[in-house]
Design a protein around this motif. Structure first.
Motif, short mmCIF file in Angstrom:
data_model
loop_
_atom_site.label_atom_id
_atom_site.label_comp_id
_atom_site.label_asym_id
_atom_site.label_seq_id
_atom_site.Cartn_x
_atom_site.Cartn_y
_atom_site.Cartn_z
N GLU A 73 0.84 -1.20 0.00
CA GLU A 73 0.00 0.00 0.00
C GLU A 73 0.88 1.26 0.00
N SER A 74 1.92 1.25 0.81
CA SER A 74 2.82 2.39 0.87
C SER A 74 3.52 2.62 -0.47
N ASP A 75 3.98 1.54 -1.09
CA ASP A 75 4.64 1.65 -2.39
C ASP A 75 3.70 2.25 -3.43
N ARG A 76 2.45 1.81 -3.43
CA ARG A 76 1.49 2.32 -4.41
C ARG A 76 1.21 3.80 -4.19
N ARG A 77 1.19 4.24 -2.93
CA ARG A 77 0.92 5.65 -2.64
C ARG A 77 2.10 6.54 -3.02
N THR A 78 3.30 6.01 -2.98
CA THR A 78 4.48 6.84 -3.23
C THR A 78 5.00 6.74 -4.66
N GLU A 79 4.43 5.88 -5.49
CA GLU A 79 4.84 5.80 -6.90
C GLU A 79 4.35 7.02 -7.65
N PRO A 80 5.18 7.54 -8.53
CA PRO A 80 4.72 8.67 -9.34
C PRO A 80 3.60 8.24 -10.28
N PRO A 81 2.63 9.10 -10.53
CA PRO A 81 1.54 8.73 -11.43
C PRO A 81 2.05 8.54 -12.86
#
Length: 82
Positions: A73-81
């Motif tokens: 979840e953290s990785d998905r939130r911090t990935e650039p769009p």
């Protein structure tokens, strides 16, 4: 009309370029993937050993799985769009 039989359809295929080793490249990719998987497993295990008090209070039958979900979840939130 040409009687030359050495055209694009009858010539021998070109020799493989010296130094080209497809197997070695695949082995390097496999080794890199294994290293990435090991690093990710270490990351998850470390996170499972350091759950926050509120995460521990929520309880979990499987802290490793809980840590993996938190990190995902953290990785998905911090990935650039994009």
């Amino acid at each position: 009309m040409s009687t030359d039989t050495d055209d694009a359809y009858t010539r021998q295929p070109p020799a493989i370029v010296a130094g080209t080793d497809v197997t070695a490249a695949a082995d390097r990719a496999d080794t890199a993937a294994a290293a990435d998987a090991e690093t990710e497993a270490d990351r998850i295990e470390s996170r499972a050993g350091h759950l926050l008090p509120e995460e521990e209070a929520a309880g979990s039958d499987d802290p490793i799985r809980q840590a993996a979900a938190l990190l995902d979840e953290s990785d998905r939130r911090t990935e650039p769009p994009g």
